[in-house]
Enzyme design. Structure first.
Site, PDB file in Angstrom:
ATOM      1  N   GLY A  12       0.820  -1.206   0.000  1.00 18.32           N
ATOM      2  CA  GLY A  12       0.000   0.000   0.000  1.00 18.32           C
ATOM      3  C   GLY A  12       0.853   1.254   0.000  1.00 18.32           C
ATOM      4  O   GLY A  12       2.078   1.204   0.123  1.00 18.32           O
ATOM      5  N   GLY A  63       0.463   5.688   1.110  1.00 17.04           N
ATOM      6  CA  GLY A  63      -0.352   6.764   1.671  1.00 17.04           C
ATOM      7  C   GLY A  63       0.464   8.008   1.870  1.00 17.04           C
ATOM      8  O   GLY A  63       1.589   8.124   1.364  1.00 17.04           O
ATOM      9  N   LYS A  75       6.917  -0.220   6.984  1.00 22.70           N
ATOM     10  CA  LYS A  75       6.395   1.097   6.602  1.00 22.70           C
ATOM     11  C   LYS A  75       7.594   2.010   6.351  1.00 22.70           C
ATOM     12  O   LYS A  75       8.340   2.354   7.272  1.00 22.70           O
ATOM     13  CB  LYS A  75       5.517   1.668   7.708  1.00 22.70           C
ATOM     14  CG  LYS A  75       4.882   3.014   7.355  1.00 22.70           C
ATOM     15  CD  LYS A  75       4.258   3.700   8.564  1.00 22.70           C
ATOM     16  CE  LYS A  75       2.959   3.064   8.971  1.00 22.70           C
ATOM     17  NZ  LYS A  75       2.249   3.871  10.018  1.00 22.70           N
ATOM     18  N   ASP A 111      -8.556   7.683  16.208  1.00 27.88           N
ATOM     19  CA  ASP A 111      -8.858   7.410  14.802  1.00 27.88           C
ATOM     20  C   ASP A 111      -9.355   5.976  14.617  1.00 27.88           C
ATOM     21  O   ASP A 111      -8.941   5.280  13.689  1.00 27.88           O
ATOM     22  CB  ASP A 111      -7.613   7.660  13.939  1.00 27.88           C
ATOM     23  CG  ASP A 111      -7.963   7.806  12.455  1.00 27.88           C
ATOM     24  OD1 ASP A 111      -9.134   8.129  12.144  1.00 27.88           O
ATOM     25  OD2 ASP A 111      -7.066   7.599  11.617  1.00 27.88           O
TER      26      ASP A 111
END
Length: 634
Positions: A88, A90, A110, A206
């Site tokens: 992914g 972002g 990440k 969140d």
């Protein structure tokens, strides 16, 4: 005084000092030469005597700080891991699947660009510090970090399974939502996470379906096998304070967050929104713009349309209404929500997985059960019944009679033997097992997450001495052994047992996967990455506080003892082969050079010091009653 020392030696199981030594010490306090010690001097004499007993005859357990072993390595990421497919991307950067070049273990990386990321560096460091502080079966694990000129790399556990959002969208296409039992199981896990966060003065801010991963596909819903991810917006708070830093996803944000004046109960509101969404596949509030949504969420009451809530119980609707209370002062805490009668109406019975990795324990109708089966996750997500649970323990656990113990621990060790064996190991071995436990995935320990949550009565993510004592006693473990087990499990000496500490006691060193996880631990000690652990590297860990002794003057002696046990070829360094052999050896309890003692006795020695001070103070205050209190002082 000789009679007192004789009583102490019998009670605490250490050799009685000979008369010559005792006389020499006595003479130092006999200031008048009258062959007695003044009351004013006896308090110091008694304290010194107990300290001498402690330092001479009792081994001081090596302790650890888990957070100091989640480090930023000197080596480059590519020297340790091979990058595989991209998972992914972002605003923070890119997420890769990576594979350890030595062990073959796959993890999630990440990669955060220092120059192009829209996330401020302090937010990234904040997330790292928060994940270091948290230790819960349903929170994603941060293992280690790497850094180069361009990027910061965070290595997380790799979670095999979909986001909750994907599950809900798939159900929605079939005009279906979660059943009440399915939603309740997920909500119990989520609220347990929130309790743990709030107990550590952290609010997530969140919570949303995209940040909830279902381990092993939809079947993970049946056991609450979920992981909360992305603590990038999480915030530390002080009790009684309010935050002004509004953040999150609008649809899941509490009304007060939009006004920049909120506290930790904003997370409880988010759980209420998630509950509504799980049961109906719809959100309770909606609007065409953010500005309009703020008005709606602040002014409109939550509604329960009959077409959405057909067949949903009144208790479920009352639960949602409680969590979506607009006045945060009246809104329940996460702990109070977990005690709601609707959630409690669903059994926490741990299913027997002797024939199937994740069978449903939920008494749902057959149509619902077949629906879950049809959409079930892949076999890769199924738990491995391997690294921690001995097959014989599992076999015994599946043959329980009506008179069997009711403790959840029976699913892991029928008679508590695993915990007793762990308590008898060398304290350095126990620390290494804790470091291995830090590296294990949710699936590595069959039933352990559910057992831990059941033992955790107040849902703060920590087991108290009472929690463990009750569970072990129900297994028939003697009290003397329970005392040793509780002390051994508490690796950081904070008075409670965390999830990682709990898992450490269940690891089977004879399992084939043990070697791979052990290598990751060895790398923690091998700071320069040359494949050998030196005395200086272990000393650096002791100096940093990652490893620590209760008595600083014993660090040098403990360090020499560890090196002597590890360095079998005497070359001054420790190879991985030597380290592996040390971890696999049987026995090896804590030893002093002069006398071997149990952990219970060590605890009693510490208590004797405290009680001795109290007794000596009483002796000084009460001239006539001093000798009668001798046994109390002991």
């Amino acid at each position: 005084v000789r009679g007192m020392m004789k009583q102490l030696s019998e009670e605490l199981n250490f050799p009685m000092p000979d008369d010559e030594v005792l006389q020499q010490v006595f003479d130092k306090f006999d200031n008048t030469g009258a062959s007695d010690i003044a009351k004013s001097e006896f308090k110091e004499f008694y304290r010194m005597a107990l300290c001498w007993i402690r330092d001479t005859h009792f081994h001081h357990a090596l302790r650890m700080r888990r957070d100091l072993f989640i480090v930023t390595h000197r080596q480059s990421l590519d020297s340790i891991y091979t990058r595989e497919e991209k998972l992914g991307q972002g605003q923070f950067g890119v997420v890769y699947k990576v594979k350890d070049k030595v062990t073959g273990i796959r993890r999630c990386c990440k990669a955060i660009s220092k120059s192009r990321s829209s996330v401020p560096p302090e937010f990234i460091q904040n997330e790292i510090q928060i994940l270091k502080a948290l230790d819960h079966p349903n929170i994603v694990k941060l293992y280690e970090c790497f850094e180069d000129d361009q990027n910061l790399y965070l290595i997380f556990e790799l979670i095999e399974g979909p986001e909750l959002l994907q599950v809900l969208l798939r159900r929605g296409k079939e005009q279906q939502a979660l059943t009440e039992a399915e939603a309740a199981r997920l909500l119990k896990a989520l609220l347990s996470v929130i309790c743990h966060c709030h107990a550590h003065r952290i609010m997530h801010k969140d919570l949303k379906p995209e940040n909830i991963m279902i381990i092993g596909g939809e079947k993970g819903i049946e056991t609450g096998a979920v992981k909360i991810i992305d603590f990038g917006l999480a915030e530390m708070f002080k009790p009684g304070s309010t935050s002004t830093t509004a953040a999150g996803t609008p649809y899941y944000m509490a009304p007060e967050v939009f006004h920049h004046k909120f506290n930790y109960k904003c997370d409880v509101w988010s759980v209420g929104i998630l509950c509504y969404l799980m049961l109906t596949a719809h959100l309770p509030f909606d609007a065409g713009s953010k500005e309009e949504y703020i008005k709606v969420v602040n002014n409109n009451p939550v509604s329960f349309p009959s077409d959405l809530f057909k067949g949903i119980s009144r208790e479920a609707k009352e639960f949602i209404k409680r969590l979506l209370e607009k006045d945060h002062k009246k809104r329940p805490s996460a702990q109070e929500a977990l005690n709601d009668k609707w959630l409690l109406s669903f059994s926490d019975e741990i299913p027997d997985r002797s024939t199937s990795p994740l069978p449903s324990s939920d008494k749902r109708d057959s149509a619902s059960a077949s629906r879950s089966s049809a959409v079930g996750g892949s076999s890769k997500g199924r738990p491995s019944l391997s690294i921690l649970v001995n097959p014989r323990d599992k076999a015994r656990g599946s043959e329980e009679s009506d008179g069997s113990p009711k403790s959840p621990l029976r699913h892991l060790s029928k008679q508590g033997s695993k915990f007793i064996k762990f308590a008898r190991q060398n304290s350095f071995q126990r620390i290494c097992l804790n470091l291995i436990a830090m590296n294990l995935s949710y699936q590595s320990i069959d039933k352990a997450p559910e057992v831990f949550r059941q033992l955790d009565k107040d849902h703060d993510g920590l087991l108290s001495e009472d929690d463990l004592t009750e569970g072990l006693r129900e297994l028939g473990v003697p009290q003397a052994e329970i005392t040793k087990v509780v002390d051994a499990l508490d690796a950081d000496d904070n008075g409670c047992v965390s999830y990682t500490e709990f898992m450490a006691a269940l690891i089977d060193v004879k399992n084939g996967d043990f070697e791979n996880h052990l290598y990751s631990v060895f790398r923690n000690f091998d700071m320069n990455g040359d494949g050998r652990v030196t005395r200086d590297e272990l000393a650096a860990l002791l100096a940093s506080g990652g490893l620590r002794m209760d008595q600083s003057r014993q660090r040098g002696r403990e360090l020499e003892t560890i090196m002597a046990e590890l360095d079998k070829d005497g070359d001054g360094t420790v190879s991985f082969e030597e380290f592996s052999a040390f971890m696999k050896r049987e026995g090896g309890g804590d030893r002093d050079t002069t006398h071997a003692v149990g952990r219970e006795t060590e605890s009693r020695a510490s208590r004797a010091l405290v009680h001795g001070r109290e007794w000596a103070a009483q002796k000084e205050a009460d001239e006539t009653g001093g000798r009668e209190r001798m046994s109390k002082g002991k």
